[in-house]
Design a protein around this motif. Structure first.
Motif, PDB file in Angstrom:
ATOM      1  N   LEU B 296       0.757  -1.123   0.039  1.00 32.66           N
ATOM      2  CA  LEU B 296      -0.067   0.151  -0.234  1.00 32.66           C
ATOM      3  C   LEU B 296       1.245   0.905   0.188  1.00 32.66           C
ATOM      4  CD1 LEU B 296      -3.077  -0.372   2.724  1.00 32.66           C
ATOM      5  CD2 LEU B 296      -2.630  -1.337   0.060  1.00 32.66           C
ATOM      6  N   ALA B 297       1.453   1.232   0.688  1.00 34.15           N
ATOM      7  CA  ALA B 297       2.475   2.650   0.850  1.00 34.15           C
ATOM      8  C   ALA B 297       3.361   2.688  -0.720  1.00 34.15           C
ATOM      9  CB  ALA B 297       3.978   2.364   1.707  1.00 34.15           C
ATOM     10  N   GLU B 298       3.505   1.311  -1.670  1.00 34.59           N
ATOM     11  CA  GLU B 298       3.941   1.973  -2.431  1.00 34.59           C
ATOM     12  C   GLU B 298       3.028   1.628  -3.867  1.00 34.59           C
ATOM     13  OE1 GLU B 298       6.988   1.607  -2.897  1.00 34.59           O
ATOM     14  OE2 GLU B 298       6.891   2.484  -5.146  1.00 34.59           O
ATOM     15  N   LEU B 299       2.192   2.451  -3.726  1.00 37.61           N
ATOM     16  CA  LEU B 299       0.707   2.463  -4.026  1.00 37.61           C
ATOM     17  C   LEU B 299       0.399   4.476  -3.467  1.00 37.61           C
ATOM     18  CD1 LEU B 299      -2.129  -0.513  -4.771  1.00 37.61           C
ATOM     19  CD2 LEU B 299      -0.661   0.261  -5.798  1.00 37.61           C
ATOM     20  N   ARG B 300       0.225   4.375  -2.101  1.00 39.73           N
ATOM     21  CA  ARG B 300       0.671   6.120  -2.031  1.00 39.73           C
ATOM     22  C   ARG B 300       1.577   6.212  -2.756  1.00 39.73           C
ATOM     23  NH1 ARG B 300       2.753   6.090   2.982  1.00 39.73           N
ATOM     24  NH2 ARG B 300       1.301   5.033   3.621  1.00 39.73           N
ATOM     25  N   GLY B 301       1.780   5.855  -2.555  1.00 35.70           N
ATOM     26  CA  GLY B 301       3.216   7.030  -3.370  1.00 35.70           C
ATOM     27  C   GLY B 301       3.387   7.447  -4.783  1.00 35.70           C
ATOM     28  N   ARG B 302       2.685   6.073  -6.000  1.00 37.78           N
ATOM     29  CA  ARG B 302       2.152   6.007  -7.080  1.00 37.78           C
ATOM     30  C   ARG B 302       1.442   7.640  -7.276  1.00 37.78           C
ATOM     31  NH1 ARG B 302       0.812   0.524  -9.351  1.00 37.78           N
ATOM     32  NH2 ARG B 302       3.022   0.367  -9.071  1.00 37.78           N
ATOM     33  N   LEU B 303       0.036   7.471  -6.423  1.00 37.23           N
ATOM     34  CA  LEU B 303      -1.051   8.475  -6.440  1.00 37.23           C
ATOM     35  C   LEU B 303      -0.338   9.366  -5.800  1.00 37.23           C
ATOM     36  CD1 LEU B 303      -3.549   6.018  -4.601  1.00 37.23           C
ATOM     37  CD2 LEU B 303      -4.216   7.123  -6.811  1.00 37.23           C
ATOM     38  N   LEU B 304       0.217   9.958  -5.280  1.00 41.09           N
ATOM     39  CA  LEU B 304       1.183  11.479  -4.226  1.00 41.09           C
ATOM     40  C   LEU B 304       1.464  11.983  -5.512  1.00 41.09           C
ATOM     41  CD1 LEU B 304       1.905  10.781  -0.654  1.00 41.09           C
ATOM     42  CD2 LEU B 304       0.170  11.709  -1.213  1.00 41.09           C
ATOM     43  N   ALA B 305       1.944  10.540  -6.434  1.00 41.57           N
ATOM     44  CA  ALA B 305       2.717  11.712  -7.650  1.00 41.57           C
ATOM     45  C   ALA B 305       1.917  11.758  -8.185  1.00 41.57           C
ATOM     46  CB  ALA B 305       3.796  10.336  -8.022  1.00 41.57           C
ATOM     47  N   GLY B 306       1.131  11.298  -8.816  1.00 44.06           N
ATOM     48  CA  GLY B 306      -0.308  11.239  -9.868  1.00 44.06           C
ATOM     49  C   GLY B 306      -0.731  12.768  -9.644  1.00 44.06           C
ATOM     50  N   LEU B 307      -1.336  12.993  -6.864  1.00 41.42           N
ATOM     51  CA  LEU B 307      -1.545  14.573  -7.253  1.00 41.42           C
ATOM     52  C   LEU B 307      -0.295  15.954  -7.077  1.00 41.42           C
ATOM     53  CD1 LEU B 307      -3.811  12.133  -3.983  1.00 41.42           C
ATOM     54  CD2 LEU B 307      -4.964  13.934  -6.719  1.00 41.42           C
TER      55      LEU B 307
END
Lengths: 268, 329
Positions: B296-307
């Motif tokens: 989930l931490a990895e996905l979080r990083g990806r989503l934050l980058a998208g934001l």
């Protein structure tokens, strides 16, 4: 002016004195009592001629005299009756018109300018017309009082409805409320405190218009007493009528004030 | 998990939130409609310039070309920066707003104004201040609910959100978290096929928010309705959703690894063409999820980058880009 900061008083741990009921009653009576004493002194010491300013006792005697003739009760009763009936009619119409204009854009466009113009007409301007149309009977006075009571209610209700929290209204709609149900469930309760302050303004205005009506065309009532005493130079009776108007106005306003407190506790 | 364990968990959670008794619920929320599917087709929304602005101010496009199918019973999180149109998307789904182009269908038929199949949980509690908590919840009951049945349902929902002890309180006398739970109970009272939540926990403190998320998961487990959850909280989305969509500006400036292809910091929320779906990802694993999971931490990083947020992976010698593939792998 330089900015000054009020000296920091000790933090009030107890309930402040000014919020106690007994203090409020006594405090409120203080100034009238002082005025009465000053009035008594000026007349007793002969600072002002009693033909210009009758003493409190003379006003009291005038009251007793009028009461014995049965006129005082009649005048007070008829004036109060005119105010209450006119106020009821005017406030009801004001509530209806205010709701209509506050809720409907179309009604706002169509009615608001005309009502605004009618509102701008000074109260006395209606008197001759009402007397010609409705004669000297009760209708003309009650109509004028109703006109006086109508506008404060109309204005406050229309304004308040327009400023009901949009988010609450939207939430009401989102949960399936429409039309009358939305009005009674969301909009009306939201404006009740402003409606009641509108009613208090209207009541004050009702007394104002009553005196205007009675001064210019009546055969009884406190306004008539004022008019006739002015012609006869009975200053004691004029003062009596003024004091009675003050007392009656304050009394009816206090009754509405109690109602307002209750409503604010319940609805706000 | 059987139905009875689910409901007792709900009651326990609710009790842990404060106030409610720890009695387990006799039955799950009764009478819930079946979850309904939602389908957005080529949806766009443009706001006309508001009155009072200069004439030269053009109409403002907020959303464009949003096409998406939300399965019945799915929890879909809608992520995006502030002002990107995610609330607008939700409002259109609930019939609180209408699309300029395209359409929304719920269960195969178009949404109507203030659609009765949906219930909305707003960002603010929006409770009627003159009504008690219980009376506010009863506002959500469908029209024509019998008085007795309605009272029982309200009591049941208050139990569910742990507010039984506060049923007679006014909204002004309860905390923000309690008010938001009341708002959730009111939405659930409608037995919605689609539950629309617009940043429902956004105004709550961090701990209350985590507890409310667990409560929402339990509520969903007890009455599995379709949930559209608008949020700006990436962790909340990862914790609650089956699937996450990220609204933002096209052209898509993120590559699979999550870094911005053009490398510059153009704010994704600066709408000039209207936002659309720029990322869509399925969250792996079953709920409730481990809040500390590395995946989930990895996905979080990806989503934050998208934001448009730099995860600052360089700070500990980790490349900001990652080669973990999108789920499903």
């Amino acid at each position: 002016m330089t900015e000054t900061i009020a000296p920091n008083t000790a933090p009030a741990v107890r309930r402040p004195l000014t919020s106690r009921r007994s203090v409020r009653v006594v405090g409120g009576l203080l100034l009238p009592v002082l005025i009465l004493i000053a009035w008594q002194l000026t007349t007793a010491l002969g600072l002002v001629s009693i033909s210009q300013l009758p003493s409190p006792a003379m006003v009291w005697i005038a009251a007793v005299d009028l009461f014995d003739r049965g006129e005082l009760t009649l005048y007070v009763a008829i004036s109060t009756q005119r105010v209450l009936i006119g106020f009821a009619i005017g406030a009801a119409l004001g509530l209806a018109a205010g709701s209509l204009v506050g809720l409907s854009r179309a009604a706002d466009v169509l009615l608001a300018p005309t009502l605004g113009a009618i509102r701008a007409v000074p109260s006395l301007a209606w008197v001759p017309l009402l007397i010609i149309w409705l004669k000297y009977g009760e209708e003309s006075k009650i109509t004028l009082v109703a006109i006086g009571a109508f506008f404060p209610v109309y204005t406050t209700v229309a304004q308040a409805l327009r400023h009901v929290d949009r988010q609450l209204v939207e939430a009401g709609r989102a949960f399936g409320l429409r039309g009358v149900r939305l009005f009674t469930a969301v909009q009306l309760p939201a404006v009740i405190p402003s409606v009641i302050s509108g009613l208090r303004l209207a009541l004050a205005q009702a007394w104002l218009f009553l005196v205007a009506a009675e001064l210019l065309g009546a055969s009884m009532g406190l306004g008539f007493l004022l008019a006739i005493s002015g012609t006869n130079g009975r200053i004691d009776r004029i003062l009596l009528a003024i004091i009675l108007l003050a007392l009656l106005g304050k009394l009816t306003d206090a009754i509405l004030g109690v109602f307002e407190k209750w409503a604010i506790r319940k609805w706000a | 998990m059987s139905a009875s364990t689910t409901t007792s968990t709900v009651a326990r959670r609710a009790a842990a939130l404060g106030g409610g008794s720890a009695r387990s619920l006799a039955a799950g929320p009764s009478g819930a409609k079946a979850a309904l599917a939602v389908e957005f087709a080529g949806l766009g929304r443009t706001f006309a310039p508001s009155a009072g602005t200069v004439a030269s101010v053009a109409a403002r496009p907020v959303l464009r070309d949003v096409s998406l199918t939300v399965r019945a019973g799915e929890v879909l999180a809608i992520l995006g920066t502030s002002g990107c149109g995610k609330s607008t998307l939700l409002r259109i789904a609930g019939g609180l707003d209408s699309p300029s182009t395209g359409s929304v269908q719920i269960d195969g038929s178009p949404t109507t104004a203030f659609d009765t199949r949906c219930a909305v949980g707003f960002q603010e509690p929006r409770l009627l201040p003159w009504r008690t908590v219980a009376a506010n919840v009863s506002l959500g009951l469908p029209r024509g609910t019998a008085r007795e049945a309605g009272r029982a349902r309200v009591a049941e929902l208050l139990e569910l959100v742990g507010l039984t002890a506060f049923a007679g309180h006014r909204p002004a006398a309860i905390s923000g978290g309690m008010a938001q739970r009341t708002s959730l109970a009111r939405a659930l009272a409608r037995n919605p096929g689609v539950l629309l939540l617009d940043e429902p926990f956004g105004a709550l403190d961090a701990l209350t928010r985590l507890k409310m998320q667990d409560l929402l998961l339990d509520v969903h487990a007890a009455a599995p309705t379709t949930v559209l959850l608008v949020t700006h909280d990436v962790d909340e989305a990862l914790q609650l959703a089956d699937r996450i969509i990220l609204l933002g500006q096209e052209p898509a400036t993120t590559d699979a690894g999550g870094t911005r292809a053009d490398g510059n910091a153009r704010a994704p929320g600066a709408t000039t063409f209207g936002a659309t779906i720029v990322q869509e990802l399925t969250v792996p694993g079953n709920r409730p999820r481990d809040r500390g999971s590395a995946e989930l931490a990895e996905l979080r990083g990806r989503l934050l980058a998208g934001l448009g947020i730099d995860r600052h992976g360089d700070a500990r010698g980790v490349a900001s880009s990652t080669n973990i593939p999108h789920f499903p792998y």
